[in-house]
Design a protein around this motif. Structure first.
Motif, PDB file in Angstrom:
ATOM      1  N   LEU A   2      10.279  28.708   4.091  1.00  0.00           N
ATOM      2  CA  LEU A   2       9.651  28.715   2.841  1.00  0.00           C
ATOM      3  C   LEU A   2      10.124  27.642   1.860  1.00  0.00           C
ATOM      4  CD1 LEU A   2       9.099  32.501   2.125  1.00  0.00           C
ATOM      5  CD2 LEU A   2       7.343  30.885   2.870  1.00  0.00           C
ATOM      6  N   ASP A   3      11.683  27.709   1.545  1.00  0.00           N
ATOM      7  CA  ASP A   3      11.700  26.334   0.838  1.00  0.00           C
ATOM      8  C   ASP A   3      11.563  24.912   1.299  1.00  0.00           C
ATOM      9  OD1 ASP A   3      13.066  28.328  -1.083  1.00  0.00           O
ATOM     10  OD2 ASP A   3      15.154  28.122  -0.547  1.00  0.00           O
ATOM     11  N   ARG A   4      11.853  24.896   2.469  1.00  0.00           N
ATOM     12  CA  ARG A   4      11.732  23.438   3.172  1.00  0.00           C
ATOM     13  C   ARG A   4      10.326  23.119   2.950  1.00  0.00           C
ATOM     14  NH1 ARG A   4      12.222  24.724   8.454  1.00  0.00           N
ATOM     15  NH2 ARG A   4      14.573  24.086   8.468  1.00  0.00           N
ATOM     16  N   ALA A   5       9.084  24.094   3.202  1.00  0.00           N
ATOM     17  CA  ALA A   5       7.777  23.998   3.092  1.00  0.00           C
ATOM     18  C   ALA A   5       7.503  23.728   1.546  1.00  0.00           C
ATOM     19  CB  ALA A   5       7.194  25.151   3.668  1.00  0.00           C
ATOM     20  N   ARG A   6       7.953  24.375   0.796  1.00  0.00           N
ATOM     21  CA  ARG A   6       7.744  24.353  -0.654  1.00  0.00           C
ATOM     22  C   ARG A   6       8.458  22.914  -1.160  1.00  0.00           C
ATOM     23  NH1 ARG A   6       6.401  28.769  -2.616  1.00  0.00           N
ATOM     24  NH2 ARG A   6       7.754  30.219  -1.451  1.00  0.00           N
ATOM     25  N   THR A   7       9.320  22.235  -0.562  1.00  0.00           N
ATOM     26  CA  THR A   7       9.838  21.237  -1.247  1.00  0.00           C
ATOM     27  C   THR A   7       9.527  19.874  -0.707  1.00  0.00           C
ATOM     28  OG1 THR A   7      12.101  21.600  -0.233  1.00  0.00           O
ATOM     29  CG2 THR A   7      11.949  22.331  -2.514  1.00  0.00           C
ATOM     30  N   GLY A   8       8.099  19.952   0.075  1.00  0.00           N
ATOM     31  CA  GLY A   8       7.740  18.838   0.977  1.00  0.00           C
ATOM     32  C   GLY A   8       8.400  18.616   2.348  1.00  0.00           C
ATOM     33  N   GLY A   9       9.152  19.489   2.867  1.00  0.00           N
ATOM     34  CA  GLY A   9       9.634  19.119   4.340  1.00  0.00           C
ATOM     35  C   GLY A   9       8.746  19.681   5.244  1.00  0.00           C
ATOM     36  N   GLY A  10       7.794  20.126   5.135  1.00  0.00           N
ATOM     37  CA  GLY A  10       6.705  20.190   6.209  1.00  0.00           C
ATOM     38  C   GLY A  10       6.647  21.677   6.892  1.00  0.00           C
ATOM     39  N   PRO A  11       5.952  21.910   7.758  1.00  0.00           N
ATOM     40  CA  PRO A  11       5.929  23.247   8.562  1.00  0.00           C
ATOM     41  C   PRO A  11       7.069  23.458   9.438  1.00  0.00           C
ATOM     42  CG  PRO A  11       4.603  21.808   9.670  1.00  0.00           C
ATOM     43  CD  PRO A  11       5.148  20.887   8.548  1.00  0.00           C
ATOM     44  N   SER A  12       6.963  24.845   9.891  1.00  0.00           N
ATOM     45  CA  SER A  12       8.223  25.076  10.951  1.00  0.00           C
ATOM     46  C   SER A  12       7.890  26.450  11.416  1.00  0.00           C
ATOM     47  CB  SER A  12       9.715  24.999  10.321  1.00  0.00           C
ATOM     48  OG  SER A  12       9.783  25.960   9.010  1.00  0.00           O
ATOM     49  N   ILE A  13       8.580  26.657  12.602  1.00  0.00           N
ATOM     50  CA  ILE A  13       8.312  28.077  13.383  1.00  0.00           C
ATOM     51  C   ILE A  13       9.493  28.945  13.528  1.00  0.00           C
ATOM     52  CG2 ILE A  13       7.923  28.944  15.728  1.00  0.00           C
ATOM     53  CD1 ILE A  13       6.284  26.416  16.421  1.00  0.00           C
ATOM     54  N   ILE A  14       9.220  30.072  13.084  1.00  0.00           N
ATOM     55  CA  ILE A  14      10.226  30.948  13.213  1.00  0.00           C
ATOM     56  C   ILE A  14      10.016  31.920  14.156  1.00  0.00           C
ATOM     57  CG2 ILE A  14      11.503  33.090  12.363  1.00  0.00           C
ATOM     58  CD1 ILE A  14      11.217  31.521   9.621  1.00  0.00           C
ATOM     59  N   GLU A  15      10.828  31.924  15.570  1.00  0.00           N
ATOM     60  CA  GLU A  15      10.287  32.815  16.592  1.00  0.00           C
ATOM     61  C   GLU A  15      11.195  34.190  16.392  1.00  0.00           C
ATOM     62  OE1 GLU A  15      11.056  31.566  20.743  1.00  0.00           O
ATOM     63  OE2 GLU A  15      10.231  33.602  21.336  1.00  0.00           O
ATOM     64  N   ALA A  16      10.569  35.256  16.053  1.00  0.00           N
ATOM     65  CA  ALA A  16      11.455  36.475  16.131  1.00  0.00           C
ATOM     66  C   ALA A  16      11.143  37.271  17.158  1.00  0.00           C
ATOM     67  CB  ALA A  16      10.811  37.379  14.622  1.00  0.00           C
ATOM     68  N   LYS A  17      12.226  37.569  17.728  1.00  0.00           N
ATOM     69  CA  LYS A  17      12.151  38.369  18.942  1.00  0.00           C
ATOM     70  C   LYS A  17      12.401  39.821  18.679  1.00  0.00           C
ATOM     71  CE  LYS A  17      13.811  34.852  22.069  1.00  0.00           C
ATOM     72  NZ  LYS A  17      12.592  34.208  23.104  1.00  0.00           N
ATOM     73  N   THR A  18      11.116  40.572  19.122  1.00  0.00           N
ATOM     74  CA  THR A  18      11.225  42.162  18.918  1.00  0.00           C
ATOM     75  C   THR A  18      10.785  42.585  20.225  1.00  0.00           C
ATOM     76  OG1 THR A  18      11.008  43.816  17.537  1.00  0.00           O
ATOM     77  CG2 THR A  18       9.102  42.254  17.782  1.00  0.00           C
ATOM     78  N   MET A  19      10.241  43.952  20.184  1.00  0.00           N
ATOM     79  CA  MET A  19       9.613  44.619  21.112  1.00  0.00           C
ATOM     80  C   MET A  19       8.552  45.326  20.716  1.00  0.00           C
ATOM     81  SD  MET A  19       9.708  45.414  24.473  1.00  0.00           S
ATOM     82  CE  MET A  19       8.530  46.465  25.288  1.00  0.00           C
ATOM     83  N   ARG A  20       7.400  45.482  21.344  1.00  0.00           N
ATOM     84  CA  ARG A  20       6.209  46.317  20.923  1.00  0.00           C
ATOM     85  C   ARG A  20       6.647  47.781  21.490  1.00  0.00           C
ATOM     86  NH1 ARG A  20       1.165  45.649  24.163  1.00  0.00           N
ATOM     87  NH2 ARG A  20       2.154  47.378  25.259  1.00  0.00           N
ATOM     88  N   MET A  21       7.110  48.790  20.587  1.00  0.00           N
ATOM     89  CA  MET A  21       7.769  49.909  20.990  1.00  0.00           C
ATOM     90  C   MET A  21       6.544  51.114  21.609  1.00  0.00           C
ATOM     91  SD  MET A  21      10.932  49.315  21.337  1.00  0.00           S
ATOM     92  CE  MET A  21      11.563  50.770  21.552  1.00  0.00           C
ATOM     93  N   LEU A  22       5.435  50.602  21.244  1.00  0.00           N
ATOM     94  CA  LEU A  22       4.245  51.653  21.695  1.00  0.00           C
ATOM     95  C   LEU A  22       3.135  50.835  22.503  1.00  0.00           C
ATOM     96  CD1 LEU A  22       3.979  54.195  18.719  1.00  0.00           C
ATOM     97  CD2 LEU A  22       5.207  54.678  21.060  1.00  0.00           C
TER      98      LEU A  22
END
Ligand SMILES: Cc1ncc(C[n+]2csc(CCOP(=O)(O)OP(=O)(O)O)c2C)c(N)n1
Ligand SMILES: [Mg+2]
Length: 323
Positions: free
Chosen positions: A224-244
């Motif tokens: 968010l800080d990067r995007a807010r200060t002109g650094g552009g977009p980024s991806i966060i891959e959050a690994k989890t599991m769909r439990m149901l």
């Protein structure tokens, strides 16, 4: 940027996680008792991600959550009362009983773009918001969620390419929960980590343990800080599991039991509780107290929703924009 969270903030985060978990468990029970209506998508396993994102966003930011991001909705001010009312098709719901699930359940006064059922259509819509912030010179960010399955659609690539090209203040949270309906990730792509695609767009990406709320929070703040200060977009891959299952009707017999057991041992809510106790932030009694407060709030929200009226059939054309 990895700012230290205060004890008060940690307990607040725990409260939102347990509220989200309790909401989900009660929702599943209601449907199993035949008291539900419409579709219900459990977000069990996603609590750390949705709460961390909701906690990290600034009030002026815009977010496009999906069907398993309840924590984000609630942290932005979408009350449990309103969400339950929506699930039960009541006039007091977000869509005033028009759609008995989380589809379309946005509220721009809370900075929430309604979830668009056609996946991943929320991505370009959120990019539109990001571009408007850029044109107006506003220090705001648009953040969107996207599932592993949704990342296989063409719009994913078109949106990220454009976001990268224009250095939009845009953050994409890729919730890799191992499955898209009954299709495991390995059956829809050859890349192991979906974040591997980011260099192809020319933008940064990180992979984070999606069951570790503080880790997710730290990465979201950086993006968010990067995007807010002109650094552009980024991806966060959050690994989890769909439990149901995908939705309430789906028993998910196709998911190997040992895979579920492996992820159950990493349950984000229990794990955070344990961490808070072991690191001396709090004790089990205080966490129990927070659990009880959350449970009472959820029961009250269900009572409120069940006592609320269904929409008046005479209002059926309200909110319909096609002629
Ligand atoms: C274009 C499109 N195709 C199919 C669907 C039906 N559908 C709804 S959710 C879903 C699976 C999505 O998987 P993923 O993106 O991994 O999100 P998850 O449900 O795992 O959180 C599908 C196929 C849809 N909503 N839109
Ligand atoms: Mg998925």
């Amino acid at each position: 940027m990895n700012e230290t969270l205060t004890t008060e903030q940690k307990l607040e985060i725990y409260y939102w996680m347990t509220l989200t978990r309790t909401f989900d468990e009660r929702m599943v029970n209601l449907y199993r008792q035949g008291r539900g209506l419409g579709g219900a998508f459990s977000q069990r396993g996603h609590e750390a991600i949705s709460v961390a994102v909701g906690y990290a966003l600034a009030p002026d930011d815009i977010v496009a959550p999906m069907h398993r991001d309840l924590g984000t909705y609630m942290l932005r001010g979408m009350t449990a009362r309103r969400v339950f009312s929506n699930l039960l098709g009541r006039e007091t719901g977000i869509t005033r009983g028009r759609d008995a699930n989380l589809h379309g359940a946005g509220d721009m006064s809370l900075g929430i773009i309604g979830f668009i059922s056609h996946l991943p259509l929320s991505l370009p819509v959120a990019l539109g918001a990001a571009m408007s912030f850029r044109y107006r010179g506003e220090a705001r960010v648009a953040l969107t969620f996207c599932g592993d399955g949704s990342a296989s659609e063409g719009l994913f690539h078109e949106t990220l390419n454009m976001a990268a090209l224009y250095q939009a203040p845009y953050v994409l949270i890729l919730e890799n929960n191992q499955y898209a309906y009954s299709t495991p990730v390995a059956e829809q792509t050859r890349v192991v980590d979906l974040a591997e695609r980011a260099p192809g767009y020319g933008i940064p990406a990180v992979i984070v343990d999606g069951n570790d709320v503080e880790a997710v929070y730290g990465e979201v703040r950086i993006a968010l800080d990067r995007a807010r200060t002109g650094g552009g977009p980024s991806i966060i891959e959050a690994k989890t599991m769909r439990m149901l299952g995908h939705a309430i009707h789906d028993g998910a017999d196709y998911v190997p039991r040992d895979l579920l057991a492996e992820w159950e041992a990493k349950d984000p809510v229990k794990r955070y509780a344990q961490k808070l106790v072991e690191s001396g932030v709090t004790d089990r009694d205080e966490l129990d107290e927070i659990d009880h407060r959350a449970a009472a709030e959820i029961e009250e929200a269900i009572d409120y929703a069940e006592a609320s009226p269904f929409p008046d059939p005479a209002t059926v054309e309200e909110g319909v924009y096609a002629e």
